[in-house]
Write a protein that holds these residues in place. Structure first.
Motif, short mmCIF file in Angstrom:
data_model
loop_
_atom_site.label_atom_id
_atom_site.label_comp_id
_atom_site.label_asym_id
_atom_site.label_seq_id
_atom_site.Cartn_x
_atom_site.Cartn_y
_atom_site.Cartn_z
N ARG A 66 49.97 39.79 41.34
CA ARG A 66 49.92 41.31 39.32
C ARG A 66 50.92 42.18 39.77
N GLU A 67 51.30 42.34 40.98
CA GLU A 67 53.00 43.81 40.90
C GLU A 67 54.01 43.08 40.29
N ALA A 68 53.49 41.45 40.40
CA ALA A 68 54.65 41.37 39.98
C ALA A 68 55.06 40.93 38.00
N LEU A 69 53.47 40.59 37.94
CA LEU A 69 53.63 40.11 36.14
C LEU A 69 53.28 40.97 35.42
N TYR A 70 52.53 41.83 36.25
CA TYR A 70 51.68 42.78 34.75
C TYR A 70 50.88 41.73 34.17
N ASP A 71 50.70 40.67 34.04
CA ASP A 71 49.47 40.43 33.80
C ASP A 71 48.16 40.36 34.40
N ASP A 76 42.78 37.96 37.11
CA ASP A 76 41.42 38.78 37.08
C ASP A 76 40.51 37.64 36.54
N GLU A 77 40.88 36.08 36.28
CA GLU A 77 40.62 34.80 35.49
C GLU A 77 40.45 34.30 36.97
N ALA A 78 41.94 34.72 37.26
CA ALA A 78 41.80 33.37 39.00
C ALA A 78 40.79 33.91 39.49
N GLU A 79 40.72 35.39 39.68
CA GLU A 79 40.16 35.86 41.57
C GLU A 79 38.62 35.56 41.04
N ASP A 80 37.73 35.91 39.49
CA ASP A 80 36.74 35.32 38.63
C ASP A 80 36.56 34.46 38.84
#
Length: 166
Positions: A66-71, A76-80
């Motif tokens: 999250r910190e490196a990609l800014y995506d 969010d999709e992976a966590e969902d």
């Protein structure tokens, strides 16, 4: 020459492969009409491996990405997807192998996990490899945390069951 230790992606993908092999073993148990207790033991082992793996990704891997990609959408999709996986795990842990839907629940979990792994390999891992994340250091952190989680696997199982009853 010193062999480099596995990086974060190597470790997470090794988990994917191990769980895939466990699912294959489970399918073989079903095919051969194995004892319900044998099926349950393997199903619970699969559930715990998936629970630990998801925690490693959510606590260590995804925050670094999250910190490196800014995506945000990708993570969010992976966590969902992990949230849905937790629901499947909880259903399996809360049921008995004699339940007519037990084996079907394990099969649905397998299909879901395999789809998630494909997406993760194609989208998340490739992006992580192209990033500036220190995957070696992250791999060391994952190894340490994995041992900590294994030490409290009973508590993780109780958390998973509690979510089934909630």
């Amino acid at each position: 020459m010193k062999k480099q230790t596995p990086d974060a992606i190597d470790l997470l993908d090794a988990d994917h492969l191990a769980v895939h092999a466990m699912f294959q073993s489970y399918r073989e148990l079903v095919r051969t009409g194995a004892d319900p207790l044998q099926r349950r033991a393997l199903a619970e082992e699969i559930c715990m491996e998936l629970t630990i793996h998801a925690r490693l990704e959510e606590e260590l891997f995804y925050p670094a990405l999250r910190e490196a990609l800014y995506d945000e959408d990708l993570i969010d999709e992976a966590e969902d997807q992990h949230g849905s996986q937790r629901e499947f795990v909880a259903q399996i842990l809360a049921s008995q192998p004699e339940d007519p839907l037990y084996d079907a629940r394990v099969a649905v979990l397998q299909e879901y996990v395999e789809r998630h792994v494909r997406q993760e390999r194609e989208q998340v891992f490739n992006r992580a490899l192209a990033s500036r994340i220190d995957l070696q250091s992250l791999g060391r952190s994952i190894t340490i945390r994995k041992e900590e989680l294994r030490a409290v696997s009973d508590a993780l199982r109780e958390d998973a069951l509690a979510s089934a009853l909630a």
